[in-house]
Design an enzyme around this catalytic site. Structure first.
Site, PDB file in Angstrom:
ATOM      1  N   PRO A 105       0.826  -1.186   0.038  1.00  0.00           N
ATOM      2  CG  PRO A 105      -0.960  -1.721   1.439  1.00  0.00           C
ATOM      3  CD  PRO A 105       0.374  -2.168   1.075  1.00  0.00           C
ATOM      4  CB  CYS A 106       1.308   3.655  -2.518  1.00  0.00           C
ATOM      5  SG  CYS A 106      -0.463   3.960  -3.233  1.00  0.00           S
ATOM      6  N   PRO A 107      -0.060   4.762   0.661  1.00  0.00           N
ATOM      7  CG  PRO A 107      -2.375   4.489   1.578  1.00  0.00           C
ATOM      8  CD  PRO A 107      -1.277   3.691   1.014  1.00  0.00           C
TER       9      PRO A 107
END
Length: 500
Positions: A105-107
């Site tokens: 996940p990249c947030p």
């Protein structure tokens, strides 16, 4: 060569499909590209329940179409160790895992995500403490224990400029200690036949015992990037552009498309054959849960080559009707603006237009003696200086801008190009723009489906990466798009160029 690596290598040289494990699998965008290229999915690990069920619906289902519940159940990679996962799927993994793919996940890496974290924590470097920024660590643990022949990792470009350093290089250093040769680059999906300007970081690693070098597919499409894209790329590459090439030998500069490459696939090519949705104009578009089990006939416009691919994708063909063609019920304020916005208009222009329409209606009511309208019924509440990209009306003769994960909450970033429809895109239109074929199923209702699509790797881009990797490994490569690709002889077996 170690026994485990040798056994896997010999097996795929004999033509057995490489066994694929998908970490942070989402609904399966990366998996679809790799399976279409010739891999066999042994399963995926995904914590989101709807995305996990979508993955099972498409890759691990029974004869009646129902998903395999073992695969459909969500899984937390922080709690499911590699040995436990393989025990559950022993029948698929008794001969090992050949390729691992996935995008942690990249947030915490995105500039938007960092801003939200700073706001919540009142800390300018809060993103560094976000546990999601460390989810590449369990990915590496799976690589260490399962010893695949190769792996692919995907993320946002800003992973190369995270907290002042290049996290992509750090991940490569860890992989090299595990015995892998690594390379990474930035690829834009539009350059590979996807009707979307989506820039992403990709890392490819191959076990050093094989003596092979990681490589990336050559672009097959070309076009002119809009203002801002080159600047964003330079920000991401800050720590690479300002140092010598030898210091960043793992980085591969994105290749330029050949001068004779065909133009980018446009929004109109992707969507024009889909039926119009205009019920909301007549007040028939009711609010409430939007389910994905409806069946609509296709529209009257003939499909483009791209649209035909979406309808005829091998193993995921259309059922002869359209699923998931549902969109949001918005307000008359929004429909009024959508109809009058010009292609390419963003939120500041929409806000200025709303102010103008409101003033016109106020003047009209004053002259006729009618009650003055409420400002909120005409002008959206967001500050145009703070939200320049919140709204955008797509241009039909260009690729769409990046589909984001927050499509699950807000689709104003992709307003339909036809003013007569005056609406935002549907789930199926978002899927088309992300290159999901019409036969691909999404679990859940409208909002979860939008989120799954926005979080995905475009399958057509994943296919190009998979084809390049499998050809490098000497695996048997599927050529599933005879009317959509041409094979060009090169130093390796072949290089496939998407040429719709």
């Amino acid at each position: 060569m170690g026994a485990r690596i040798k056994d896997k290598w010999e097996r795929i040289q004999l033509g057995e499909p490489p066994r694929l494990l998908d970490l942070f699998s989402g609904c399966g965008g990366m998996a679809l590209g790799f399976v279409t290229a010739g891999c066999f999915s042994i399963g995926g690990i995904e914590i989101d329940k709807d995305a996990s069920r979508s993955y099972a619906l498409n890759f691990h289902h029974h004869k009646d179409g129902e998903p395999d519940e073992l695969q459909a159940n969500p899984k937390d990679i922080l709690r499911v160790k590699p040995s436990e996962f393989l025990d559950d799927l022993r029948w698929r993994t008794e001969r090992g895992v050949d390729i691992i793919v996935g995008g942690p996940p990249c947030p915490a890496f995105t500039r938007v995500g960092r801003a939200k974290l700073r706001e919540v924590a009142k800390d300018p470097v809060a993103f560094k403490n976000d546990p999601r920024a460390r989810l590449y660590v369990p990915y590496l643990e799976y690589v260490d224990e399962l010893k695949p022949l190769a792996l692919v990792m995907e993320n946002v470009p800003d992973i190369l400029n995270w907290g002042g350093h290049n996290l992509g290089d750090e991940i490569c250093e860890s992989l090299e200690q595990l015995g892998y040769k690594c390379a990474y680059t930035l690829l834009n999906a539009a350059n590979y036949g996807v009707p979307q300007l989506r820039e992403r970081f990709f890392l490819v690693a191959i076990h050093e015992k094989l003596g092979l070098k990681p490589s990336f597919p050559e672009p097959t499409r070309r076009g002119n990037f809009p203002p801002g894209y080159e600047g964003s790329r330079k920000v991401a590459l800050k720590h690479i552009l300002h140092t010598s090439e030898t210091q960043h030998s793992r980085f591969r500069a994105p290749a330029a498309p050949p001068l004779n490459a065909r133009p980018w696939v446009t929004v109109e090519e992707a969507l024009a054959d889909l039926p119009p949705l205009e019920d909301h104009i007549h007040g028939l578009d009711r609010r409430g849960t939007r389910r994905l089990n409806g069946k609509l006939p296709y529209g009257d416009n003939p499909p483009s080559a791209y649209a035909r691919l979406m309808k005829e994708w091998p193993d995921f063909p259309s059922a002869g009707y359209l699923r998931d063609h549902v969109t949001r019920c918005l307000t008359q304020r929004d429909y009024r603006l959508f109809k009058r916005m010009k292609p390419g208009d963003d939120y500041p222009k929409a806000h200025a237009l709303a102010e103008k329409l409101y003033e016109q209606q106020v003047e009209k009511c004053r002259k006729s003696g009618q009650p003055l309208p409420r400002r909120a019924d005409y002008v959206p509440p967001y500050d145009p200086k703070k939200f320049p990209n919140k709204w955008r009306k797509m241009a039909k003769d260009e690729p769409a801008r990046t589909l984001m994960a927050h499509l699950g909450k807000d689709t104003y970033s992709h307003i339909h190009y036809e003013s007569s429809q005056q609406r935002v895109i549907s789930v199926r239109e978002a899927a088309r723009l992300q290159s999901f074929p019409d036969g691909f199923r999404f679990s859940g209702t409208m909002n979860p489906a939008f989120r799954q699509i926005g979080n995905s790797v475009p399958p057509l881009l994943a296919w190009a990466i998979a084809h390049e990797l499998l050809a490098t490994l000497g695996a048997r490569v599927a050529h599933p798009f005879p009317d959509y690709v041409e094979s060009l002889q090169s130093g390796k077996d072949s290089v496939v160029r998407v040429v719709a």
